[in-house]
Design an enzyme around this catalytic site. Structure first.
Site, mmCIF file in Angstrom:
data_model
loop_
_atom_site.group_PDB
_atom_site.id
_atom_site.type_symbol
_atom_site.label_atom_id
_atom_site.label_comp_id
_atom_site.label_asym_id
_atom_site.label_seq_id
_atom_site.Cartn_x
_atom_site.Cartn_y
_atom_site.Cartn_z
ATOM 1 N N LYS B 227 3.113 60.025 -79.278
ATOM 2 C CA LYS B 227 3.960 59.014 -79.904
ATOM 3 C C LYS B 227 4.762 58.375 -78.784
ATOM 4 O O LYS B 227 5.594 59.021 -78.150
ATOM 5 C CB LYS B 227 4.888 59.698 -80.919
ATOM 6 C CG LYS B 227 5.726 58.748 -81.733
ATOM 7 C CD LYS B 227 6.528 59.534 -82.768
ATOM 8 C CE LYS B 227 7.226 58.636 -83.772
ATOM 9 N NZ LYS B 227 7.805 57.418 -83.226
ATOM 10 N N ARG B 232 6.912 49.679 -82.396
ATOM 11 C CA ARG B 232 5.659 49.554 -83.141
ATOM 12 C C ARG B 232 5.438 48.075 -83.436
ATOM 13 O O ARG B 232 6.350 47.402 -83.908
ATOM 14 C CB ARG B 232 5.811 50.343 -84.437
ATOM 15 C CG ARG B 232 4.593 50.346 -85.321
ATOM 16 C CD ARG B 232 3.689 51.522 -85.007
ATOM 17 N NE ARG B 232 2.556 51.560 -85.931
ATOM 18 C CZ ARG B 232 2.573 52.186 -87.086
ATOM 19 N NH1 ARG B 232 3.663 52.835 -87.480
ATOM 20 N NH2 ARG B 232 1.504 52.186 -87.877
ATOM 21 N N ARG B 247 7.344 46.088 -86.993
ATOM 22 C CA ARG B 247 6.756 46.883 -88.080
ATOM 23 C C ARG B 247 7.322 46.485 -89.440
ATOM 24 O O ARG B 247 6.784 46.859 -90.466
ATOM 25 C CB ARG B 247 6.944 48.366 -87.834
ATOM 26 C CG ARG B 247 8.378 48.810 -87.843
ATOM 27 C CD ARG B 247 8.429 50.308 -87.844
ATOM 28 N NE ARG B 247 9.387 50.708 -88.865
ATOM 29 C CZ ARG B 247 9.854 51.912 -89.010
ATOM 30 N NH1 ARG B 247 9.437 52.882 -88.221
ATOM 31 N NH2 ARG B 247 10.733 52.205 -89.941
ATOM 32 N N GLU B 272 1.679 50.114 -79.999
ATOM 33 C CA GLU B 272 3.033 50.268 -79.491
ATOM 34 C C GLU B 272 3.234 49.268 -78.362
ATOM 35 O O GLU B 272 2.418 49.183 -77.443
ATOM 36 C CB GLU B 272 3.226 51.697 -78.948
ATOM 37 C CG GLU B 272 4.672 52.082 -78.722
ATOM 38 C CD GLU B 272 5.338 52.600 -80.008
ATOM 39 O OE1 GLU B 272 4.632 52.812 -81.015
ATOM 40 O OE2 GLU B 272 6.571 52.769 -79.985
ATOM 41 N N LYS B 395 4.653 62.538 -88.149
ATOM 42 C CA LYS B 395 5.183 62.418 -86.790
ATOM 43 C C LYS B 395 5.909 63.706 -86.464
ATOM 44 O O LYS B 395 6.637 64.264 -87.286
ATOM 45 C CB LYS B 395 6.110 61.207 -86.672
ATOM 46 C CG LYS B 395 7.242 61.155 -87.657
ATOM 47 C CD LYS B 395 8.034 59.867 -87.478
ATOM 48 C CE LYS B 395 9.072 59.742 -88.595
ATOM 49 N NZ LYS B 395 9.720 58.433 -88.626
#
Lengths: 336, 532
Positions: B227, B232, B247, B272, B395
Site C-alpha cells: 500500500k 489514490r 478517489r 496511486e 488494508k
C-alpha cells in the site's frame, strides 16, 4: 449651567452634584437611582434606592429583601424632587421595569437612558422618546455591523429547526432577566404550546414575570429526576448561557445549541461558542436604533457609555452632533 | 434566495455530518428546480462568475459608507464578506419582490465587466443581511461552509434512496442546474445516461483488517500488494479526453499536465499517484503535497516534483468494461497494458509473494521502502465493486507511530460533546536541560472512550489555569500534567506551526495517567522521524 455641573462621572458611577445622588452606581452609595434590574446596573448595599416598583421587586428577588436600607418606588412619567433637582422616570423598553432617568435643573435636561431598545417586546413597556439637551446613550452594539432582525423571524427559525430535528433537544441560552422571558413569550406567540423546560436559575424571574401579568404558558423544570433522557427529545429548553457549557447540559439528547443574543450577529462569535443555531435577539438597541434615537431626542450633545463608544462618537461628528465617550467603569453586558 | 441563505447559515455552524446531511437533503427536497440545482452547483464549486471580482466589493462599500466606520466594523468582524453584508445600507423596499437564487445567478452571469459593480450593488440593495452574505459568498472564491462535494453527493443519494456511487457514476456528465439528476432522484425518469467521455467511475475501497479477521481467511484466496503512501487516483482516457480524478471523483487534472500528456491510450486505470519515477527515488507524501491543490503548476514544479502512477487495477480497456472480471483476470490484462505506456509515468504495483499470514505480518512490519504504509489484500476472485464492500479487499496498515505528549489546551466540543472539553492540543518538550518548555505539536479529538472523555474533562476542569472563550489552558509543567500517548501516521514539515511539524491523522491512543509529565517525549524524537 453646563451639563457637567448637573451630571458627571465619578468612580462610583454617574453623579449629580446639586441633587447629591448617583445613577446606577457600581459601588454602595448614600442615594442611588436605578434604571433597571440587571446586576451591573442594580447593585446591593445602597442606603436609599429610587427605582420603579418592578426594578425594586427584581432587586429584592436577586439580592434578598434587605438589599437597601430604604427604597422608594416611582412610576413611569412620575416626577420627584431630589434636593431641588427634578427627576422623572420614563420607559426604556429594555426589560420589565426598565426606565430612562430624566434629570432637570436650571433649564438643563439630561436623559440617562440606561440600556434601551426600540424593537417591540411583549414583556415590557415600549421605549418613550424624551426630548433633552444631553442624551446619555449606551453603545453595547454601537457598530454599524450590528443590525438586529425582527425577533419574531429568529424565533420562527428556532421553531422550524425544532420541527426539522424532532429527535434532538433545542437548548436556548438566554440571560436570566428579560431575555429568557422575552424568548419564551415570543415562542408562545409563534404558536408553540408544548411545555418549555427551564434551568433552575430562571425559575423565580419567570414566576415574577407571570405575576406581573405576562403569561408564559406551561413551564417545567428541566430536571432529570422525574424524566428519562429521551423525554427531552424535541423539547425546547431555556437556560442561562453558562449552563450549557456546564455538565448540566449532558442530560439532553444530541442537543442543538442555540443562543439568543445580539452578539450572534457575528458568525465567528457563534462558531467560537459552539452555537449551532444563533438567534439574533437583543434587548439592546442595534446601530440603526441608536442613531435614530439620538436624532429623535433632539439632543445637541451625546454622551456615549458602555460599549463601542468610538464608532457612535464618530457617527455623531459626521452628523454635526457634539459627542464624547463617557468612561464609566464596571458595566458589562449581562443584559445581552 | 432566502432559503439558500438560511441553508448556508445553518451549514456553517452545524458541526455534525448527519446534521449537515439532513439540512441538505431537506433543502433539495423542498426547493424547486432550478434553484436547488444552482445551490448544489454553488456548494460543489461548479458555479463561477467571470466578470464579478471580489475587489468590486471594497469599491462599492467605499462609495456608501464612512471609511472610518467601515474600518471599525471590519476590525471587529474580521471577514470582508460578512462585514459588507452587515454594514450595507438597508435599501430594500417593503414588500418588494425577493429575487430567487436562479434570478440572482442569471444576473451575475450576464453581467459584463463594466456593469458588474452596478449589478452587484442592485442585488445587494434588494437583499436582506443573510441573502447579502450568500450573494457575496457566491461571487467571492468558494463558499467555505464546511461541506465537501462528496457530502453534497451523499445528501443527493439520501434524497433519492440510492447509493452514493450511483451519483458519482453520472456526476461528471451533468451540468447545473442538474434537472435530469433531480428528476431521476425523485423517480420521475430513469437514471441519466453517461454521455460525456472520460467520466469518473466509483472506486473500490478496502476495510481495515480487524482483530481475528485473518484467522477466518485462507491465505491462498488472496493476493497481496504494497500500500503506497501517495494519493489514490483514477486515470481516465476516453474518446480523446484525459482526466485525472481523486478517489472521491474530484477532477484534479489541472495540476498534472505532465501526467496527462502521457495518457495517450484508451482506458481507465486505478492506481496511486506518487512523486518521483518508477525506477528511481519515490518522493514522500510531503513532496506530493507540493503538487496537490493547485489550479496550475509551473514547469519548474513539474521537473522538481515529477509524478507517476503505480497502477493497481484496470477498469476499462478500449471499449471493454473490465469491472466484472476477477482480480486475477484484470491484473493479467493490466500487466500487458502498462508495458505499452510511458515507463517514466506508469508502472504496475507488484504482488507480494507470501505463504501464510505470519510471513505477511513480518513483511508488513519491515516494508522494503519508506513510502510504503502497509499491505493490501485482495481476493483473487473478486470483481471490481463500487464502494466499500466487506470481504473482498482489506488494508493492513503499518503500525502507527506513537509519542508521549503533554496535554496543553482543551477546547469544548460540538453537538453531543458541547459540554465536554474534547479537543486536545498537546505538546512535547524542547529547549536545554533545566529550561525545557512545551511546544504544541498537534491536536486530536478522538481515540478515547466515553469514559476516558469524562475523565479527561474532569482533569481539564480541575487543572485549568487560563480560559480563552471555549479554550482552557491546562496545567502542564515538568512535574504536573497529563501525558497522552498519541498515535499518528506520519509527519510533514510545516511552516504554520511553531514546532515546524504537522502530524498526519493524530489520535489519542492511550491515557498515561501513570507517566510523569517530565518524561514525555522531546521534539528531537519527532525531528528524527521527519528526517527518515
Amino acid at each position: 449651567m453646563r451639563p457637567r455641573d448637573l451630571l458627571r462621572p465619578r468612580p462610583e458611577g454617574l453623579y449629580c452634584p446639586p441633587g447629591d445622588f448617583f445613577i446606577d452606581p457600581v459601588r454602595p452609595v448614600e442615594r442611588a437611582l436605578i434604571t433597571h434590574g440587571h446586576s451591573d446596573h442594580a447593585r446591593a448595599g445602597h442606603t436609599k434606592v429610587l427605582a420603579t416598583q418592578q426594578t425594586l421587586d427584581i432587586m429584592g428577588l436577586r439580592y434578598g429583601e434587605g438589599f437597601a436600607r430604604q427604597t422608594q418606588a416611582i412610576g413611569p412619567g412620575e416626577t420627584v424632587d431630589v434636593n431641588g433637582v427634578r427627576v422623572s422616570f420614563h420607559n426604556a423598553g429594555h426589560v420589565l421595569g426598565s426606565a430612562q432617568i430624566l434629570v432637570e435643573h436650571g433649564g438643563m435636561r439630561i436623559v440617562a437612558s440606561g440600556d434601551y431598545k426600540r424593537q417591540p417586546d411583549p414583556t415590557c413597556a415600549p421605549f418613550e422618546v424624551v426630548a433633552c439637551d444631553v442624551f446619555i446613550t449606551e453603545a453595547t452594539f454601537g457598530l454599524p455591523v450590528f443590525r438586529h432582525p425582527p425577533a419574531s423571524e429568529e424565533i420562527a427559525r428556532l421553531l422550524r429547526s425544532a420541527t426539522q430535528f424532532p429527535e434532538r433537544a433545542h437548548l436556548v441560552g438566554a440571560y436570566a432577566l428579560g431575555k429568557a422571558q422575552r424568548v419564551i413569550k415570543l415562542i408562545r406567540e409563534g404558536g408553540y404550546e408544548a411545555p418549555i423546560y427551564l434551568h433552575g436559575a430562571l425559575q423565580r424571574l419567570c414566576e415574577y414575570y407571570a405575576s406581573q401579568g405576562i403569561d408564559l404558558g406551561d413551564l417545567q423544570p428541566a430536571t432529570v429526576e422525574n424524566s428519562r433522557k429521551g423525554e427531552f427529545a424535541g423539547a425546547i429548553v431555556i437556560g442561562t448561557p453558562s449552563a450549557f457549557a456546564d455538565r448540566w447540559a449532558r442530560r439532553f439528547p444530541d442537543p442543538v445549541s442555540a443562543f439568543a443574543s445580539g452578539w450572534m450577529r457575528i458568525r465567528q462569535r457563534a462558531k467560537q461558542r459552539g452555537v449551532e443555531l444563533p438567534l439574533i435577539i437583543s434587548d439592546h438597541s442595534d446601530w440603526d436604533e441608536l442613531t435614530a434615537t439620538i436624532i429623535e431626542t433632539g439632543a445637541s450633545e451625546v454622551w456615549v457609555t458602555h460599549g463601542r463608544e468610538e464608532a457612535l462618537v464618530r457617527w455623531c461628528e459626521l452628523n454635526g452632533i457634539a459627542a464624547r465617550p463617557l468612561h464609566l467603569v464596571g458595566y458589562e453586558d449581562e443584559g445581552d | 434566495m432566502k432559503r439558500f441563505a438560511e441553508l448556508l447559515d445553518r451549514l456553517v455552524l452545524t458541526p455534525s455530518r448527519n446534521g449537515k446531511l439532513k439540512l441538505l437533503t431537506d433543502y433539495f427536497r423542498v426547493v424547486e428546480d432550478p434553484d436547488r440545482g444552482l445551490a448544489l452547483a454553488a456548494i460543489t464549486g461548479d458555479l463561477s462568475f467571470a466578470s464579478v471580482k471580489p475587489a468590486i466589493l471594497r469599491a462599492l462599500i467605499a462609495e456608501r459608507m464612512d471609511q472610518i466606520l467601515f474600518g471599525y466594523s471590519y476590525d471587529y468582524v474580521g471577514d470582508l464578506a460578512e462585514t459588507v453584508s452587515l454594514v450595507w445600507p438597508q435599501n430594500k423596499a417593503e414588500g418588494s419582490h425577493e429575487l430567487t437564487l436562479t434570478e440572482t445567478v442569471a444576473m451575475l452571469q450576464r453581467a459584463s465587466r463594466s456593469d458588474a459593480p452596478k449589478v452587484l450593488a442592485t442585488l445587494l440593495d434588494q437583499a436582506d443581511v443573510s441573502s447579502r452574505f450568500a450573494i457575496i459568498k457566491l461571487v467571492t472564491s468558494g463558499l467555505r461552509i464546511g461541506v465537501s462535494a462528496r457530502l453534497a453527493k451523499q445528501s443527493l443519494a439520501d434524497l433519492g434512496g440510492v447509493d452514493v456511487s450511483e451519483i458519482e457514476e453520472v456526476w461528471h456528465g451533468l451540468t447545473p442546474p442538474y434537472l435530469a439528476l433531480f428528476a431521476w432522484l425523485e423517480g420521475r425518469v430513469p437514471r441519466p445516461e453517461r454521455v460525456a467521455a472520460a467520466l469518473f467511475r466509483p472506486v473500490m475501497l478496502a476495510h481495515p483488517v480487524g482483530d481475528n479477521d485473518l484467522d477466518k481467511l485462507d491465505p491462498a484466496d488472496f493476493a497481496a500488494e504494497w500500500k503506497w503512501d501517495g494519493i489514490r487516483v483514477q486515470v481516465v482516457a476516453e474518446g480523446g479526453v484525459q482526466r485525472l480524478y481523486s478517489r472521491t471523483g474530484d477532477d484534479i487534472s489541472g495540476a498534472f499536465p505532465d501526467l496527462l500528456e502521457a495518457m495517450n491510450f484508451e482506458g481507465v486505470i486505478d492506481g496511486e499517484l506518487l512523486v518521483g519515477n518508477p525506477f528511481g527515488k519515490t518522493g514522500t507524501f510531503s513532496d506530493l503535497q507540493q503538487r496537490l491543490n493547485r489550479k496550475t503548476v509551473s514547469p519548474k514544479m513539474q521537473s522538481q516534483f515529477p509524478v507517476f502512477v503505480r497502477a493497481y487495477d484496470l477498469l476499462q480497456l478500449g471499449s471493454d468494461d473490465l469491472r466484472a472480471l476477477t482480480y486475477v483476470e484484470r491484473r493479467d490484462v493490466l500487466g500487458g497494458f502498462v508495458t505499452t505506456l510511458d515507463p517514466a509515468r506508469f508502472d504496475v504495483s507488484r504482488n507480494v509473494a507470501f505463504d501464510d499470514w505470519n510471513e505477511l505480518e513480518a513483511l508488513r512490519r519491515m516494508p522494503p521502502h519508506p513510502i510504503i504504509e502497509g499491505i493490501m489484500l485482495k481476493r483473487l476472485d473478486s470483481p471490481y465493486l463500487a464502494g466499500r464492500p466487506k470481504g473482498p479487499w482489506f488494508k493492513w496498515k503499518r503500525d502507527p507511530h506513537t509519542i508521549d505528549a503533554v496535554l496543553m489546551y482543551a477546547q469544548r466540543g460540538h453537538g453531543k460533546r458541547s459540554s465536554y472539553y474534547s479537543d486536545y492540543t498537546f505538546g512535547v518538550w524542547t529547549g536545554a536541560e533545566g529550561a525545557e518548555e512545551l511546544v504544541p505539536v498537534g491536536k486530536a479529538y478522538f481515540g478515547f472512550t466515553d469514559e476516558e472523555l469524562r475523565q479527561i474533562d474532569k482533569y481539564v476542569r480541575d487543572n485549568t489555569i487560563e480560559r480563552f472563550g471555549p479554550v482552557r489552558s491546562v496545567r502542564a509543567n515538568r512535574t504536573q500534567g497529563l501525558v497522552l500517548e498519541v498515535a499518528f501516521e506520519g509527519l510533514n514539515r510545516s511552516t504554520r506551526h511553531k514546532s515546524g511539524i504537522a502530524m498526519r491523522f493524530p489520535r489519542i491512543s492511550r491515557l498515561r495517567w501513570d507517566k510523569p509529565a517530565g518524561e514525555a517525549d522531546r521534539l528531537e524524537t519527532l525531528a528524527d522521524l521527519l528526517d527518515k
